[in-house]
Scaffold this active site. Structure first.
Site, PDB file in Angstrom:
ATOM      1  CG  HIS A  45      -1.914  -1.158   1.215  1.00  0.00           C
ATOM      2  ND1 HIS A  45      -2.945  -1.263   0.301  1.00  0.00           N
ATOM      3  CD2 HIS A  45      -1.992  -2.258   1.999  1.00  0.00           C
ATOM      4  CE1 HIS A  45      -3.619  -2.377   0.541  1.00  0.00           C
ATOM      5  NE2 HIS A  45      -3.069  -2.996   1.561  1.00  0.00           N
ATOM      6  CG  ASP A  88      -4.017  -0.571   4.421  1.00  0.00           C
ATOM      7  OD1 ASP A  88      -3.185  -0.075   5.194  1.00  0.00           O
ATOM      8  OD2 ASP A  88      -4.365  -1.753   4.483  1.00  0.00           O
TER       9      ASP A  88
END
Length: 366
Positions: free
Chosen positions: A96, A270
Site C-alpha cells: 500500500h 490503507d
C-alpha cells in the site's frame, strides 16, 4: 530458493505469512523455508507444526533476513525492519505504498525488489490475493460498526436490526467491490437498512439479483453521497483503486453534518482513505472522535481474526510463491503478467505506474 517468513511486528498483527501446508509444499520441492520462532502463535500455529512441515526455525529476524532470498510477510515492513533491505533480496507482502512515502523511499534506496499482494492480478484482471483479505475486512467492517454504535462505546445507541415498531439502523456503503459486497452481506444479515453507492451499474444489477429490494442502490455523485451519508448511522468506506491513492468522497464539511454518535469505518484507509477526516489507527487505539462522529481507521483489520485470515492468505499466495521459488523472483515475475503487475519497486525504480503517480515519481522500466 531460501524463503524467509518473519514474525509480524505491526501493532496487534497476529497473522503470519505462511501456514504449515505451504511450508511442506515448498520443502517437498527442495526449497528451504525459514520461520522466525513464534511467528505463528497468534494464528494458533505452534512452532512444532512448522518444524514438522520441514521448516527451519530461527530466533532472530536479522538472521532470517540475511539468509533469505525471498521474504514472505503479511503487512508492510515498519521502520525498524528497513535495515534488513538489500539489493539481492525480494519481498512479497501487502505494501500500500500510495500512502507510505517513507517506506517507498527506503525500498527504492535499498535496491530491493518489492512485490505487493494488492497489485497482483489474475487472468481476469481480478486481485486474487487482496480479495480474501477484502472479504474479511468487509465482513468485519459491519460487525465493528455495530459494536461502536453501542452507547457505552460512545455511539448513537442504535441497534442495526431494530425491533418491531422501531426504525432499523441505516448503513451506507461507499463502493460495491469485494469489501462493499461483504459489508452488505453482514448488514443485511443483521437486519439493517442498507444503501450502497457506486458508479458501476453492473454491480447494482448483481446486488439486485442477490438481494432484491433489501438493498438500495444509488449512483455515486456528490449529491447522492451527501444525502445518504447525512442520514446514515454507519458509513463504510469501501473504495479501492489498485496501486493508487483513494479518491476522497466524503469531505470534512459533510462529516460535520452527520448524526452525533454515528460511525465511520474507512476500510480504504490503507490507500489514503475515501473520507477526508479519517487517518490510520491501530488495534490498540482503533478509534477517535471528530465532529461528534466515531472514526475507525485500523489499517490491518483482518489481523483481529488471524486464524481465518492467515489460512485464506496462504491459499491465495502459495501458487505465486511456488512459481518464484522454482524460477527465481524476477524471472517468474517477468514471464507472468499477473506477477509482473505485482512488482511495485525493483532496482531502485518504481515500476508500477499508479504507485509512481501517487508518490509523484516517474515510473521506471523493469
Amino acid at each position: 530458493m531460501i524463503i524467509g517468513v518473519p514474525k509480524e511486528i505491526k501493532d496487534n498483527e497476529y497473522r503470519v505469512g505462511m501456514v504449515p501446508y505451504g511450508v511442506k509444499a515448498l520443502t517437498g520441492k527442495g526449497h528451504t523455508v525459514l520461520i522466525e520462532e513464534d511467528a505463528g502463535l497468534g494464528s494458533a500455529i505452534a512452532n512444532a507444526e512448522f518444524k514438522d512441515a520441514g521448516a527451519e526455525l530461527l530466533n532472530s529476524a536479522e538472521e532470517l533476513y540475511s539468509r533469505a532470498e525471498l521474504i514472505v510477510k503479511v503487512k508492510e515492513p515498519i521502520e525498524c525492519e528497513y535495515k534488513y533491505f538489500r539489493e539481492d533480496l525480494s519481498i512479497f507482502t501487502f505494501l500500500h505504498l500510495a500512502a507510505k512515502k517513507e517506506l517507498a523511499e527506503a525500498l527504492i534506496s535499498s535496491g530491493i525488489t518489492a512485490i505487493a499482494y494488492e497489485t497482483v492480478t489474475d487472468k481476469s484482471n481480478v486481485l486474487p490475493i487482496l480479495k480474501p483479505m477484502s472479504e474479511v475486512a468487509g465482513k468485519l467492517s459491519t460487525q465493528v460498526g455495530a459494536h461502536y454504535l453501542l452507547k457505552q462505546n460512545k455511539g448513537r445507541g442504535v441497534l442495526l436490526g431494530g425491533v418491531p415498531g422501531v426504525a432499523h439502523g441505516h448503513v451506507c456503503v461507499l463502493g460495491a467491490g469485494t469489501v462493499g459486497l461483504n459489508a452488505i452481506q453482514i448488514a443485511i444479515g443483521l437486519g439493517a437498512e442498507v444503501t450502497v453507492l457506486d458508479i458501476d451499474t453492473e454491480k447494482f444489477r448483481h446486488l439486485d439479483e442477490l438481494y432484491g429490494t433489501k438493498v438500495n442502490t444509488l449512483h455515486s455523485n456528490p449529491m447522492s453521497i451527501e444525502e445518504t451519508v447525512k442520514e446514515a448511522d454507519l458509513v463504510i468506506g469501501a473504495v479501492h483503486i489498485p496501486g493508487a491513492r483513494t479518491t476522497t468522497l466524503v469531505t470534512e464539511e459533510l462529516v460535520k453534518k452527520m448524526k452525533k454518535g454515528s460511525v465511520i469505518i474507512d476500510v480504504s484507509v490503507d490507500q489514503g482513505g475515501c473520507i477526508e477526516t479519517t487517518r490510520p489507527t491501530t488495534h490498540t487505539e482503533p478509534t477517535f472522535i471528530l465532529h461528534d462522529v466515531i472514526h475507525y481507521g485500523v489499517t490491518n483489520m483482518p489481523g483481529s481474526v488471524p486464524r481465518t485470515s492467515t489460512f485464506a492468505l496462504t491459499n491465495a499466495t502459495l501458487p505465486y510463491i511456488q512459481k518464484m521459488a522454482e524460477n527465481g523472483t524476477l524471472e517468474a515475475c517477468l514471464s507472468t503478467k499477473e506477477l509482473k503487475n505485482g512488482i511495485n519497486i525493483s532496482g531502485g525504480k518504481v515500476t508500477h505506474p499508479e504507485v509512481a503517480e501517487s508518490l509523484g515519481l516517474t515510473p521506471g522500466e523493469l
